[in-house]
Scaffold this motif. Structure first.
Motif, PDB file in Angstrom:
ATOM      1  N   ALA A   1       1.016  -1.079   0.044  1.00  0.00           N
ATOM      2  CA  ALA A   1      -0.199  -0.053  -0.107  1.00  0.00           C
ATOM      3  C   ALA A   1       0.964   1.251   0.143  1.00  0.00           C
ATOM      4  O   ALA A   1       1.918   1.230   0.541  1.00  0.00           O
ATOM      5  CB  ALA A   1      -0.730   0.036   1.209  1.00  0.00           C
ATOM      6  N   ALA A   2       0.421   2.321  -0.483  1.00  0.00           N
ATOM      7  CA  ALA A   2       1.097   3.648  -0.784  1.00  0.00           C
ATOM      8  C   ALA A   2       0.228   4.893  -0.250  1.00  0.00           C
ATOM      9  O   ALA A   2      -0.956   4.818  -0.524  1.00  0.00           O
ATOM     10  CB  ALA A   2       1.427   3.814  -2.084  1.00  0.00           C
ATOM     11  N   ALA A   3       0.847   5.541   0.745  1.00  0.00           N
ATOM     12  CA  ALA A   3       0.234   6.866   1.053  1.00  0.00           C
ATOM     13  C   ALA A   3       0.823   7.994   0.799  1.00  0.00           C
ATOM     14  O   ALA A   3       2.217   8.210   0.993  1.00  0.00           O
ATOM     15  CB  ALA A   3       0.112   6.860   2.747  1.00  0.00           C
ATOM     16  N   ARG A   4       0.010   9.016   0.108  1.00  0.00           N
ATOM     17  CA  ARG A   4       0.612  10.460  -0.081  1.00  0.00           C
ATOM     18  C   ARG A   4       1.062  11.076   1.100  1.00  0.00           C
ATOM     19  O   ARG A   4       1.931  12.141   1.116  1.00  0.00           O
ATOM     20  CB  ARG A   4      -0.655  11.221  -0.876  1.00  0.00           C
ATOM     21  CG  ARG A   4      -0.836  10.565  -2.489  1.00  0.00           C
ATOM     22  CD  ARG A   4      -1.615  11.468  -3.070  1.00  0.00           C
ATOM     23  NE  ARG A   4      -2.984  11.542  -2.670  1.00  0.00           N
ATOM     24  CZ  ARG A   4      -3.903  11.057  -3.007  1.00  0.00           C
ATOM     25  NH1 ARG A   4      -3.857  10.241  -4.232  1.00  0.00           N
ATOM     26  NH2 ARG A   4      -5.107  11.205  -2.588  1.00  0.00           N
ATOM     27  N   THR A   5       0.481  11.091   2.179  1.00  0.00           N
ATOM     28  CA  THR A   5       0.729  11.968   3.412  1.00  0.00           C
ATOM     29  C   THR A   5       1.583  11.096   4.126  1.00  0.00           C
ATOM     30  O   THR A   5       1.942   9.973   4.120  1.00  0.00           O
ATOM     31  CB  THR A   5      -0.727  12.066   4.098  1.00  0.00           C
ATOM     32  OG1 THR A   5      -1.114  10.912   4.564  1.00  0.00           O
ATOM     33  CG2 THR A   5      -1.406  12.678   3.363  1.00  0.00           C
ATOM     34  N   THR A   6       2.476  11.938   5.081  1.00  0.00           N
ATOM     35  CA  THR A   6       3.153  11.480   6.091  1.00  0.00           C
ATOM     36  C   THR A   6       2.480  10.732   7.148  1.00  0.00           C
ATOM     37  O   THR A   6       1.379  11.300   7.679  1.00  0.00           O
ATOM     38  CB  THR A   6       4.013  12.597   6.850  1.00  0.00           C
ATOM     39  OG1 THR A   6       4.806  13.235   5.647  1.00  0.00           O
ATOM     40  CG2 THR A   6       4.879  12.187   7.779  1.00  0.00           C
TER      41      THR A   6
ATOM     42  N   THR B   1      -1.101   6.342  12.684  1.00  0.00           N
ATOM     43  CA  THR B   1      -1.729   6.421  11.439  1.00  0.00           C
ATOM     44  C   THR B   1      -1.510   5.214  10.538  1.00  0.00           C
ATOM     45  O   THR B   1      -2.218   5.009   9.521  1.00  0.00           O
ATOM     46  CB  THR B   1      -1.829   7.700  11.036  1.00  0.00           C
ATOM     47  OG1 THR B   1      -0.341   7.902  10.719  1.00  0.00           O
ATOM     48  CG2 THR B   1      -2.198   8.855  11.964  1.00  0.00           C
ATOM     49  N   SER B   2      -0.277   4.790  10.691  1.00  0.00           N
ATOM     50  CA  SER B   2       0.215   3.927   9.671  1.00  0.00           C
ATOM     51  C   SER B   2      -0.194   2.577   9.645  1.00  0.00           C
ATOM     52  O   SER B   2      -0.449   1.948   8.734  1.00  0.00           O
ATOM     53  CB  SER B   2       1.872   3.766   9.842  1.00  0.00           C
ATOM     54  OG  SER B   2       2.141   3.298  11.154  1.00  0.00           O
ATOM     55  N   ILE B   3      -1.146   2.501  10.735  1.00  0.00           N
ATOM     56  CA  ILE B   3      -1.835   0.992  10.945  1.00  0.00           C
ATOM     57  C   ILE B   3      -3.271   1.176  10.310  1.00  0.00           C
ATOM     58  O   ILE B   3      -3.905  -0.022  10.191  1.00  0.00           O
ATOM     59  CB  ILE B   3      -1.947   0.530  12.358  1.00  0.00           C
ATOM     60  CG1 ILE B   3      -2.611   1.410  13.277  1.00  0.00           C
ATOM     61  CG2 ILE B   3      -0.335   0.219  12.898  1.00  0.00           C
ATOM     62  CD1 ILE B   3      -2.836   0.901  14.560  1.00  0.00           C
TER      63      ILE B   3
ATOM     64  N   ALA C   1      -5.591   5.150   5.577  1.00  0.00           N
ATOM     65  CA  ALA C   1      -4.763   6.310   5.314  1.00  0.00           C
ATOM     66  C   ALA C   1      -3.909   6.060   4.197  1.00  0.00           C
ATOM     67  O   ALA C   1      -3.196   6.917   3.590  1.00  0.00           O
ATOM     68  CB  ALA C   1      -3.734   6.153   6.496  1.00  0.00           C
ATOM     69  N   TYR C   2      -3.999   4.748   3.390  1.00  0.00           N
ATOM     70  CA  TYR C   2      -3.657   4.554   1.876  1.00  0.00           C
ATOM     71  C   TYR C   2      -4.387   4.923   0.882  1.00  0.00           C
ATOM     72  O   TYR C   2      -5.438   4.507   0.860  1.00  0.00           O
ATOM     73  CB  TYR C   2      -2.921   3.056   2.276  1.00  0.00           C
ATOM     74  CG  TYR C   2      -2.034   2.843   3.212  1.00  0.00           C
ATOM     75  CD1 TYR C   2      -2.436   2.612   4.559  1.00  0.00           C
ATOM     76  CD2 TYR C   2      -0.718   3.122   3.172  1.00  0.00           C
ATOM     77  CE1 TYR C   2      -1.614   2.377   5.719  1.00  0.00           C
ATOM     78  CE2 TYR C   2       0.138   2.989   4.092  1.00  0.00           C
ATOM     79  CZ  TYR C   2      -0.241   2.747   5.257  1.00  0.00           C
ATOM     80  OH  TYR C   2       0.721   2.782   6.458  1.00  0.00           O
TER      81      TYR C   2
END
Length: 127
Positions: free
Chosen positions: A97-102, A107-109, A113-114
């Motif tokens: 998965a890829a997320a545009r935001t930091t 939040t990574s879990i 968010a992705y």
């Protein structure tokens, strides 16, 4: 069309190792946070590991700490998941998965968010 393509899954015995790769196509993901999730039959998709765009920050689920390592090579636009000391309970489909935001450790879990997801690669650990 942006795609994340996972590879490296397969059948391995208990205690063995596998290295998964995720190679995005359609754009560079060097500025995206990246992660791996897994989903076992009948279960929710759950967080495994994440890495910041720089590679400096990494986050892991408690169940894989000390056994799995997430890394990235931005020059190759590829993210990896080294899986060691595999257990039968690691059997699942693994998704990149890829997320545009930091993202942070909290939040990574979170799946929402992705922004992009791959199709998954099957990992089967036999006992």
């Amino acid at each position: 069309q942006v795609q994340l393509v996972e590879s490296g899954g397969g059948l391995v015995q208990v205690g063995g190792s596998l290295k998964l790769s995720c190679a995005p196509s359609g754009r560079t993901f060097s500025r995206y946070a990246m992660a791996w999730f897994c989903q076992a039959p009948g279960k929710e998709r759950e967080f495994v590991a994440a890495i910041s765009w720089s590679g400096i920050s990494t986050y892991y689920a408690e169940s894989v700490k000390g056994r799995f390592t997430i890394s990235r090579d931005n020059a190759k636009n590829t993210v990896y998941l080294q899986m060691n000391s595999l257990k039968p309970e690691d059997t699942a489909v693994y998704y990149c998965a890829a997320a545009r935001t930091t993202l942070s450790s909290s939040t990574s879990i979170v799946r929402s968010a992705y922004d992009y997801w791959g199709q998954g690669t099957q990992v089967t650990v036999s006992s």
